[in-house]
Design an enzyme around this catalytic site. Sequence first.
Site, mmCIF file in Angstrom:
data_model
loop_
_atom_site.group_PDB
_atom_site.id
_atom_site.type_symbol
_atom_site.label_atom_id
_atom_site.label_comp_id
_atom_site.label_asym_id
_atom_site.label_seq_id
_atom_site.Cartn_x
_atom_site.Cartn_y
_atom_site.Cartn_z
ATOM 1 N N CYS A 109 23.980 4.104 36.321
ATOM 2 C CA CYS A 109 25.224 4.863 36.444
ATOM 3 C C CYS A 109 25.332 5.796 35.229
ATOM 4 O O CYS A 109 25.245 5.340 34.086
ATOM 5 C CB CYS A 109 26.396 3.884 36.469
ATOM 6 N N GLU A 144 14.489 14.417 37.713
ATOM 7 C CA GLU A 144 15.328 14.831 38.846
ATOM 8 C C GLU A 144 16.699 14.167 38.835
ATOM 9 O O GLU A 144 17.011 13.326 39.693
ATOM 10 C CB GLU A 144 14.613 14.554 40.175
ATOM 11 N N GLU A 323 6.825 20.284 39.620
ATOM 12 C CA GLU A 323 6.102 19.553 40.670
ATOM 13 C C GLU A 323 5.937 20.495 41.854
ATOM 14 O O GLU A 323 6.914 21.025 42.367
ATOM 15 C CB GLU A 323 6.890 18.309 41.113
ATOM 16 N N TRP A 331 8.331 11.629 52.298
ATOM 17 C CA TRP A 331 9.753 11.281 52.348
ATOM 18 C C TRP A 331 10.567 12.054 53.378
ATOM 19 O O TRP A 331 11.738 11.754 53.577
ATOM 20 C CB TRP A 331 10.388 11.455 50.971
HETATM 21 C C1 GAL Z 1 9.926 14.122 43.483
HETATM 22 C C2 GAL Z 1 9.875 13.156 42.313
HETATM 23 C C3 GAL Z 1 8.495 12.572 42.140
HETATM 24 C C4 GAL Z 1 7.928 12.133 43.451
HETATM 25 C C5 GAL Z 1 7.937 13.301 44.407
HETATM 26 C C6 GAL Z 1 7.347 12.995 45.751
HETATM 27 O O1 GAL Z 1 11.213 14.257 43.975
HETATM 28 O O2 GAL Z 1 10.255 13.790 41.124
HETATM 29 O O3 GAL Z 1 8.550 11.498 41.246
HETATM 30 O O4 GAL Z 1 8.680 11.073 43.953
HETATM 31 O O5 GAL Z 1 9.259 13.704 44.599
HETATM 32 O O6 GAL Z 1 7.395 14.139 46.569
#
Ligand code: GAL
Length: 643
Positions: A109, A144, A323, A331
């Site tokens: 939190c 993030e 990234e 995801w």
């Molecule tokens: C980002 C995150 C990473 C990894 C990645 C997977 O949001 O910073 O640690 O989880 O997604 O796409």
Amino acid sequence: MKRTLGVCYYPEHWDESLWAEDAARMVDTGLTWVRIGEFAWSRIEPQPGTFHWDWLDRAIEVLGGAGLRVVLGTPTATPPRWMLDKLPDMLAVDAQGRPRKFGSRRHYCFSHLGYRADARRIAGLMAERYGRHPHIGAWQTDNEYACHDTTLSYSDAARAGFRDWLAQKYQSPDALNRAWGNVFWSMEYDGFDQIDLPNLTVTEPNPSHVLDFRRYASDQVVAFNRAQVEEIRKHSDAPILHNYMGRETSFDHFKVGADLDGASWDSYPIGFLSDRVEADDAHRARFLRQGDPDNQAFHHDLYRAVGKAAKTAGAVPRWWVMEQQPGPVNWAPWNPAPLPGMARLWAWEAFAHGAEAVCYFRWRQAPFAQEQNHAGLLRPDSAPAPALAEAAQVAAELKEVPEEAGCAPAEAALVFDYESAWAWETQPQGRDFSAFALAFSAYKALRRAGLNIDILPPDCADLSGYKLVLAPGLMTISEPLRAALRAFGGIALVGPRAGLRTPDFAIPTPMGPALDGLGVTVALSESLPPGIEVPLEGGGAFATWRDVLEGDAPVVLRSEDGTPAIMGDGPVRVLGGWPTDATWDRLLTEMLPGLGLTHLGLADGLRLRDTASHRFVFNYAPEPAVFEGTEVPPAGVLRLPLG
Ligand code: GAL
């Protein structure tokens, strides 16, 4: 500053015997940066106060010794299990009052001061140990902020912090009651200790209450980040960045950015099209393997602006892609593989928008835990995955293209405000109204016209470099922006739904937008369900939202029912509705020639960005496109000399 490439790496995931070979392959690929450390707390401090730095020392030595520059992340997004024993109430709590449990990440939190102190402590210890290390080239705080819906927490710590924040802001319960309008429904308070968090109310809570809670929550992200920055700066001169997310509006990134040395973000074009871009099925199918053609650019321009918020004296604000999606992610609802060439195009597009560095996520696909299905530059068996060759190609091309990082000044600007996103989420009035989606629709229209775009914060005080400014959806129009509009010589389109509330979230009198010298008032607003449009004279329509404008300014466009659609024929005009895409195109086509600009009407998927010396052309379409007589293949990049 040269343009560079990098990669995210987790030495703690691999046998130490692999590190040297991995580092050598990174260097062979042409990479400059390697980001490490951001989730490694349980290996750095396996028990409270017991530290194992040795492996991290060796990892930095191996990577740096091979010639790489290290971006060191603070591991505060993943507090280890022992933290829960130490601080049992440090977990975030969801709006239903349920704790968000240990077993993934980001379970803390932001309001918990004990956890904040621990985050400060570990950041300080890392900075003390590595702050002057010759291989450390940059820092990343946490990972993030807000990811997995973690800005808002309804914990006891948040309640206590919020009460304190309110007491400081309003000084007396009376002032708060007046500001919030608590006479309505007998919601008046006698003391700050009576005020709860705005969740679990019987029906909607007071919007002023919610907006203040959103501001409070955003301030906690700023304070959490600042604690780490203060520690790192004691020991290191290397730039400090954070890796922001895509389409994340739950905290004010400009305010976090002011404490850092620049901005970076995490770009997952295909994942985002699948799970966070409004689009119809045809658009999703067409750009399935490329991503939405404007979503990356929007965030590049937004985070370049967040980077400029940096107030570090004398420093060059930096902005990076920390990234970059290399292949399928794990995801999104569906996770297709990129079209060959996209891992290259995405990098070049970021460079064309001014990026200093683009780091692919991640080096090797993990065979264990949550992200097994997330591609890397290498497969789990260390064989090259498709993006490795594309990264190597970009690295080779960077050598051929000696241009420094940066981009050309933009002709057009779009004002973007996080508070407005909170305001209209609190009071959408139409189920599908989104401040982000409105701003993005305006941005996309500017891109289809072929313009270079800057995104500006809501308190920007200078518009003098721009010919065209769009300011849709701003809850309030700040004093600096009002002054900049008074001095503006191009065309600024303000609205729809702009300037219609006070900072306390009340309807102002005189009613908005009340721009100086422009007699235009929004008499009433209506939201429209999907499929319903308000047609405009001469073609096009408003959808989703319409403001009924009144006043004595000239009407330059009307809807077919006779209501003014745009009022004002000078530099500042009020737009009375949310234009459909075709309508944005019409409005820009009509306006740009008067500003000495041409609407290029780019083919669907073809996009441009200029640097100081070149025009970059990107083809997001799955078929070849033609730009000024040159064919651009799918995923193709053209670099044309300017002038
Ligand atoms: C980002 C995150 C990473 C990894 C990645 C997977 O949001 O910073 O640690 O989880 O997604 O796409």
